[in-house]
Design an enzyme around this catalytic site. Structure first.
Site, PDB file in Angstrom:
ATOM      1  N   ASP A 162      38.320  40.700  44.974  1.00  0.00           N
ATOM      2  CA  ASP A 162      39.492  41.220  44.335  1.00  0.00           C
ATOM      3  C   ASP A 162      39.885  42.663  44.522  1.00  0.00           C
ATOM      4  O   ASP A 162      39.164  43.305  44.394  1.00  0.00           O
ATOM      5  CB  ASP A 162      39.251  40.867  42.799  1.00  0.00           C
ATOM      6  CG  ASP A 162      40.184  41.379  41.663  1.00  0.00           C
ATOM      7  OD1 ASP A 162      41.380  41.414  41.942  1.00  0.00           O
ATOM      8  OD2 ASP A 162      39.812  41.520  40.512  1.00  0.00           O
TER       9      ASP A 162
ATOM     10  N   HIS B 190      40.237  43.720  35.848  1.00  0.00           N
ATOM     11  CA  HIS B 190      39.735  43.744  37.003  1.00  0.00           C
ATOM     12  C   HIS B 190      38.893  45.026  37.420  1.00  0.00           C
ATOM     13  O   HIS B 190      39.188  46.151  36.802  1.00  0.00           O
ATOM     14  CB  HIS B 190      41.148  43.722  37.889  1.00  0.00           C
ATOM     15  CG  HIS B 190      42.014  42.603  37.671  1.00  0.00           C
ATOM     16  ND1 HIS B 190      41.787  41.580  38.671  1.00  0.00           N
ATOM     17  CD2 HIS B 190      42.942  42.418  36.822  1.00  0.00           C
ATOM     18  CE1 HIS B 190      42.562  40.760  38.227  1.00  0.00           C
ATOM     19  NE2 HIS B 190      43.438  41.105  37.220  1.00  0.00           N
TER      20      HIS B 190
ATOM     21  N   HIS C  41      43.629  39.230  46.842  1.00  0.00           N
ATOM     22  CA  HIS C  41      44.236  39.375  45.519  1.00  0.00           C
ATOM     23  C   HIS C  41      44.784  40.789  45.521  1.00  0.00           C
ATOM     24  O   HIS C  41      44.482  41.784  44.634  1.00  0.00           O
ATOM     25  CB  HIS C  41      43.341  39.113  44.260  1.00  0.00           C
ATOM     26  CG  HIS C  41      42.848  37.901  44.336  1.00  0.00           C
ATOM     27  ND1 HIS C  41      41.828  37.658  43.467  1.00  0.00           N
ATOM     28  CD2 HIS C  41      42.844  36.912  44.860  1.00  0.00           C
ATOM     29  CE1 HIS C  41      41.380  36.357  43.452  1.00  0.00           C
ATOM     30  NE2 HIS C  41      41.936  35.928  44.568  1.00  0.00           N
TER      31      HIS C  41
END
Length: 555
Positions: A192, A365, A387
């Protein structure tokens, strides 16, 4: 020829949302996530954007499963549309399964769907793949990363995550498992990149609960709180705080009602007895004894908070004596919508708490230091940032290289890129069809570039319809041309321009009629000539370029 592991992102690169990654090995395929993205400002009338899955349709007989990391829309939103084209078994955790089931029921697809629920720590065999589910922290419960095993090696796919040392449910990310995988050897890490631009660590979700406590303590107003419906841990904190201060909780807004219902059924929400009440009962309760949980944190026009702000909600009227808490940050592109709602709530006399100053939202995140921890624990041979937009992917590549990753071992790809991995190498080798499919109502993929261009043209410049009635005998005008405008100018206030336009059209028809004699020109030629003449005249006199639609009738 040596076997290769192929990784093919069909969404989630150079964009936020629409996450879908294909893994291919030994003739078998598995798919990780199947998300949607919000439409851009120039996508007039579009409801959502989903990945182009032409490659999956073409290879449907080789797909062994769809594995979902968590239940956010950018990871599950496209499932009903994709399942209509490729019916593959779905593997995910319990809450994620509940949210997917809600979607499939709405689309009438539950009968054909096969959903298998998996717990963190379990491993699923799917053809030549083995997929291990690893618990991670995120802004939705039951989030997982995957350790994907083939004979080529182990690939760690993090999904969305952060490292939260004080999670609301007490379940800390399984860093130990990431470390064990690193010791055993990780071929590649797919990670991510959403918060890679932010230094330090992401704050704990528990810190938002402390803010709730401050805003609830001693408050004599009715409290209306909006947040992302999927953030069950934040909803839990809101309910817990309400119960602490003796408030009843009512829920409004379709997605909030659905997710609270599913979370209660599956045991992800704990609500003290007699705390939940129907929204229709709030009027009869003292204001200091009510919390309303609602949708609308992004200013969506159909959301419950928006309807409250603009006095169209059937059960709730807001005004003086209401404390509104917006516990979310605006998704990029939604800032104006949120501001519109906030301004209207202020206009009605509400007490509105929003924005970063009140510490009402934390990200789900990982920031830079958390990303470094995952890189250090897994010690991958190769790295593929996922991402994120292009700058995020590049910055994540630099972060990996700062920790000793050779630049040649990093693959920054595009949607559709075919990334080939062997024990010794990683390279981008060719591409497959990829892109975006636009969903407009029940239509999927039927709105293309031409339709979007026309919608943009109409939105910016309006439309002028020129209705021409001709004699079938001699081709002459039977009546003055009828000029109709929409989104251009109001006809009654521009009589001179309309008269001039009628003269331009009549003159054009007359010249075209003389020019057609003996050559047999058709209505298509006349329409094109009239369109060109009207467009040129309007631009010359107004400096505007509306869409011009001539209609020719022979009577």
């Amino acid at each position: 020829m040596a076997e290769k592991l192929k990784i093919i992102p069909l969404g989630g690169l150079n964009e936020i949302g629409k996450n879908l990654t294909v893994y291919e090995y030994g003739g078998d395929i598995i798919v990780v996530d199947c998300g949607m993205a919000f439409p851009g400002d120039d996508m007039y009338g579009i409801d959502m954007v989903i990945p182009d899955v032409t490659y999956l349709v073409k290879n449907a007989n080789r797909i062994r499963g769809l594995f979902i990391t968590h239940g956010h829309e950018d990871h599950i939103g496209a499932i009903p549309y994709v399942l209509r084209q490729v019916n593959m078994p779905i593997f995910c955790t319990r809450l994620t399964a509940g949210l997917i089931s809600l979607k499939l029921e709405e689309h009438g697809l539950m009968k054909q769907a096969k959903i298998t629920t998996v717990e963190a720590g379990d491993t699923v065999k799917a053809g030549k793949f083995e997929v291990e589910f690893i618990h991670v922290n995120h802004s939705i419960a039951d989030s997982t990363a995957f350790a994907i095993r083939t004979k080529m090696g182990v690939v760690v796919h993090t999904g969305d995550f952060k490292i939260d040392s004080t999670p609301v449910d007490g379940k800390i990310i399984d860093l130990g498992r990431f470390g064990e995988l690193g010791k055993q050897g990780v071929l590649a890490l797919l990670c991510d990149s959403t918060n890679v631009e932010r230094p330090g660590y992401t704050q704990s979700e528990l810190s938002v609960g402390r803010t709730f406590d401050q805003l609830f303590a001693g408050c004599t107003e009715r409290i209306i709180l909006t947040t992302f419906a999927s953030n069950i841990h934040r909803v839990q904190q809101a309910i817990t705080t309400a119960a602490k201060y003796g408030r009843k909780v009512a829920v409004t807004g379709r997605s909030m009602e659905n997710i609270v219902k599913v979370s209660l059924e599956l045991g992800y929400l704990t609500v003290p007895k007699n705390t939940l009440v129907d929204i229709s009962k709030v009027k009869s309760l003292p204001k200091d004894k009510v919390l309303i949980l609602t949708t609308g944190s992004q200013g969506e026009e159909m959301s419950a908070l928006y309807r409250m702000a603009f006095s169209t909600h059937k059960q709730v009227e807001v005004g003086y004596g209401d404390r509104i808490i917006i516990s979310a940050s605006a998704i990029p592109g939604n800032e104006n919508s949120v501001s519109t709602v906030v301004n209207e709530l202020f206009r009605k006399g509400c007490d509105v708490f929003y924005g970063s100053a009140w510490h009402l939202h934390v990200s789900g995140h990982a920031c830079q230091e958390e990303l470094k921890i995952i890189h250090a624990l897994t010690a991958p041979k190769f790295f593929i940032p996922l991402h994120g937009e292009q700058r995020m992917l590049q910055i994540h590549s630099e972060l990996a290289q700062s920790m000793g990753m050779p630049a040649k071992n990093v693959a920054i790809a595009e949607n559709g890129s075919v990334i080939e991995l062997t024990h010794r190498s990683i390279r981008v080798s060719g591409s497959v069809p990829a892109g975006q499919v636009l969903v407009d109502g029940y239509g999927v993929g039927d709105v293309g570039a031409v339709v979007l261009r026309d919608r943009k043209h109409l939105a910016e410049d309006g439309m002028v319809v020129v209705n021409i009635n001709l004699s079938a005998q001699d081709g002459g005008l039977l009546a003055p041309p009828d000029i109709i405008t929409r989104g251009f100018i109001y006809v009654k206030e521009s009589g001179d321009l309309m008269q001039e336009l009628q003269d331009v059209v009549a003159d054009t028809v007359s010249k075209a009629r003389r020019g057609r004699r003996g050559r047999g020109g058709g209505d298509g030629d006349l329409r094109s000539t009239v369109k060109s003449a009207v467009s040129s005249y309007l631009y010359k006199t107004t400096r505007r370029s509306p869409m011009v639609l001539p209609i020719v009738n022979e009577l």
